[in-house]
Scaffold this motif. Structure first.
Motif, short mmCIF file in Angstrom:
data_model
loop_
_atom_site.label_atom_id
_atom_site.label_comp_id
_atom_site.label_asym_id
_atom_site.label_seq_id
_atom_site.Cartn_x
_atom_site.Cartn_y
_atom_site.Cartn_z
N ILE A 1 35.14 -6.07 -39.41
CA ILE A 1 36.42 -5.36 -39.99
C ILE A 1 37.31 -6.47 -40.21
N ASN A 2 37.70 -7.58 -39.38
CA ASN A 2 38.66 -8.34 -39.59
C ASN A 2 38.52 -9.13 -40.78
N SER A 3 37.11 -9.23 -41.06
CA SER A 3 36.94 -10.07 -42.46
C SER A 3 37.14 -9.00 -43.68
N LEU A 4 36.68 -7.69 -43.56
CA LEU A 4 37.10 -6.95 -44.52
C LEU A 4 38.67 -6.62 -44.87
N ARG A 5 39.40 -6.83 -44.08
CA ARG A 5 40.70 -6.63 -44.06
C ARG A 5 41.23 -8.21 -44.61
N ALA A 6 40.71 -9.16 -44.14
CA ALA A 6 41.07 -10.48 -44.85
C ALA A 6 40.83 -10.60 -46.19
N ALA A 7 39.88 -9.77 -46.64
CA ALA A 7 39.37 -9.85 -48.09
C ALA A 7 40.13 -8.72 -48.78
N GLY A 8 41.01 -8.12 -48.17
CA GLY A 8 41.71 -6.80 -48.96
C GLY A 8 41.29 -5.61 -49.06
N ASP A 9 39.96 -5.53 -48.41
CA ASP A 9 39.63 -3.93 -48.20
C ASP A 9 39.85 -3.54 -46.97
N VAL A 10 41.03 -2.67 -47.06
CA VAL A 10 41.53 -2.14 -45.87
C VAL A 10 41.30 -0.64 -45.76
N ARG A 11 40.81 -0.06 -46.89
CA ARG A 11 41.02 1.50 -46.64
C ARG A 11 39.58 1.92 -46.14
N PHE A 12 38.45 1.26 -46.60
CA PHE A 12 37.13 1.65 -45.93
C PHE A 12 37.09 1.83 -44.58
N PRO A 13 37.43 0.87 -43.78
CA PRO A 13 37.69 0.94 -42.18
C PRO A 13 38.35 2.04 -41.91
N VAL A 14 39.48 2.42 -42.40
CA VAL A 14 40.26 3.67 -41.96
C VAL A 14 39.29 4.76 -41.98
N TYR A 15 38.69 5.19 -43.35
CA TYR A 15 37.93 6.38 -43.66
C TYR A 15 36.74 6.58 -42.55
N ILE A 16 35.83 5.59 -42.51
CA ILE A 16 34.98 5.45 -41.51
C ILE A 16 35.59 5.84 -40.33
N GLY A 17 36.66 5.02 -39.75
CA GLY A 17 36.98 5.12 -38.63
C GLY A 17 37.45 6.36 -37.95
N ILE A 18 38.42 6.98 -38.83
CA ILE A 18 38.75 8.57 -38.64
C ILE A 18 37.60 9.36 -38.27
N LEU A 19 36.56 9.36 -39.16
CA LEU A 19 35.34 10.27 -39.04
C LEU A 19 34.44 9.97 -37.73
N SER A 20 34.34 8.70 -37.59
CA SER A 20 33.54 8.33 -36.52
C SER A 20 34.30 8.56 -35.09
N MET A 21 35.61 8.02 -34.97
CA MET A 21 36.10 8.13 -33.88
C MET A 21 36.34 9.43 -33.50
N TRP A 22 36.89 10.41 -34.32
CA TRP A 22 36.99 11.88 -33.88
C TRP A 22 35.71 12.74 -34.05
N GLY A 23 35.01 12.39 -34.99
CA GLY A 23 33.78 13.11 -35.03
C GLY A 23 32.66 12.84 -34.01
N VAL A 24 32.92 11.65 -33.42
CA VAL A 24 31.76 11.09 -32.65
C VAL A 24 32.46 11.12 -31.27
N ALA A 25 33.53 9.98 -30.98
CA ALA A 25 33.99 9.41 -29.73
C ALA A 25 34.50 10.59 -29.13
N VAL A 26 35.53 11.48 -29.69
CA VAL A 26 36.06 12.50 -28.93
C VAL A 26 35.42 13.74 -28.93
N SER A 27 34.64 14.17 -29.78
CA SER A 27 33.80 15.50 -29.71
C SER A 27 32.84 15.16 -28.69
N VAL A 28 32.04 14.08 -28.62
CA VAL A 28 31.04 13.93 -27.88
C VAL A 28 31.61 13.68 -26.45
#
Length: 444
Positions: A366-393
């Motif tokens: 993720i740090n490498s993606l941010r450094a390259a300018g790809d900052v949106r993809f980690p947000v979309y996946i993070g929201i889906l996984s953290m709330w859809g998996v971490a919180v719900s499970v």
């Protein structure tokens, strides 16, 4: 600029930060287990506030690294000045919120009544000086982006030393000082951070003062610089905010399980910080290197750099997790004599062997993606996984199925591995090659 030269001071610096947190917990555990739980919940709130500062600091690191790589030192200096001003303003506002609305925030966390007074005092002292932490993060990001990672390490070393001495004096009342417990920890933490901030300003003046155009804040409102910082920082903060917010909800679940579970979580989280410490340091060092390589238009070298760093991070962080699992009883016995806490913590440390490799994916890729300018993809996946998996499970396994804290840890494992593998897929797709901020500037 090599990975080792950048990473080892970052490693020492982060380790010292971890030691500072563990010193607080270890020394306070000799005073009162309930105080440990109260401080742990308050620090969970502080972690959300730190995210609010971190989005400017992260944007600063990426933009300064890319512009230094492109040999645009004047633009790099402009972003440094604007980031300092922005975090001072936001830090002061959030400090006031924590001081005046502390009781409402702690009640919303479902904190047990017996912990409320202790947690509120700690939150008001440490939170009231939250703007100091904002400055520390921003100044550190600027200094490290210029390659002076050892300077930041030395400052952290001094802060750590002062904090430990302050704890010893103010928790237990040494040398005739009042015995303040958790309040003493708060005073010591805030005081050492204030001194550290002053020293970081001195380092900044000596290292990069000639590249910092302070006058730009007087002549015009830095609209374009703030726009660029927010363009990168806000999506990055979204991923961090999603994580810390989801952790607050999970803490709410754990608080309903009881003080034993809440205290065990605090101890285990402090111990396992060291297990992924290596991956954090490698991730930050890799971010600086990838940013410079992208600025130099060397995408192929940036791609290989991330994958090499990932292999190193996986090997080292997993080995550290195994080491802590093997000596779990001895380590937990240092923190507590409560057999329930030790038994529960031992199970969690065993599960950490599976958890840490998944974290390494996220911390490095993720740090490498941010450094390259790809900052949106980690947000979309993070929201889906953290709330859809971490919180719900966590709720399903921990509360509904009755697995308690073990169920929460299983949810964290699923979340980290899902996000980590998706981040690796994104990096290997090379879609980030067209997202460089420097490339956009050149095109314009």
């Amino acid at each position: 600029m090599t990975l080792f030269a950048l990473t080892w001071p970052i490693f020492i610096e982060i380790m010292l930060h971890m030691i500072m947190g563990n010193a607080d917990t270890l020394m306070l555990s000799q005073y009162d287990d309930d105080a440990v739980a109260a401080v742990g919940v308050s620090n969970q709130i502080m972690s959300v506030i730190i995210v609010m500062f971190g989005f400017v600091a992260t944007g600063t690191t990426i933009l300064i690294s890319q512009h230094l790589g492109a040999d645009q030192r004047d633009k790099a200096g402009g972003f440094a000045v604007v980031s300092i001003a922005a975090n001072i303003c936001s830090g002061l506002m959030l400090s006031l919120v924590l001081f005046f609305f502390g009781p409402q925030i702690l009640h919303a966390m479902n904190l047990p009544a017996e912990l409320m007074d202790t947690a509120l005092i700690y939150l008001r002292i440490v939170g009231g000086f939250a703007f100091v932490q904002a400055l520390i993060m921003t100044l550190g990001a600027i200094i490290k982006s210029h390659g002076f990672t050892k300077d930041a390490m030395y400052v952290t070393l001094g802060m750590n030393f002062l904090n430990v001495i302050g704890n010893a004096v103010l928790i237990f009342g040494f040398f005739g000082a009042p015995e303040l417990g958790a309040t003493g920890v708060a005073i010591s933490t805030a005081g050492s951070r204030i001194i550290g901030t002053v020293i970081l300003f001195i380092v900044l003046y000596r290292r990069v003062q000639g590249d910092l155009p302070w006058s730009m804040l007087i002549h015009k409102f830095p609209k374009e610089e703030l726009k660029d910082l927010f363009r990168i920082g806000i999506p990055t903060a979204g991923e961090h905010l999603s994580y810390t917010s989801s952790q607050m909800v999970i803490t709410f679940f754990i608080a309903s399980m009881g003080t034993v579970e809440l205290t065990a979580r605090v101890y285990v989280m402090n111990i396992t910080m060291f297990a992924f410490l290596f991956a954090v340091a490698i991730g930050q060092g890799t971010q600086i290197m990838v940013g410079h390589l992208i600025g130099e238009n060397r995408q192929r070298e940036a791609y290989r750099r991330c994958l090499r760093s990932l292999k190193i991070g996986l090997a080292v962080s997993t080995s550290a997790a195994v080491l802590f699992a093997v000596f779990r009883l001895e380590i937990l016995s240092i923190f507590s004599e409560n057999p329930e806490i030790i038994e529960l913590g031992s199970i969690l440390l065993l599960l950490t062997i599976v958890l840490e490799p998944g974290r390494a994916f996220n911390l490095i890729v993720i740090n490498s993606l941010r450094a390259a300018g790809d900052v949106r993809f980690p947000v979309y996946i993070g929201i889906l996984s953290m709330w859809g998996v971490a919180v719900s499970v966590s709720y399903t396994a921990g509360i509904w199925l009755g697995l308690g804290l073990v169920g929460v840890w299983l949810a964290m494992i699923l979340d980290e591995w899902l996000r980590g593998l998706l981040m690796l897929w994104r990096w290997q797709s090379k879609k980030w090659e067209q997202m460089s901020f420097i490339r956009k500037s050149r095109d314009q």
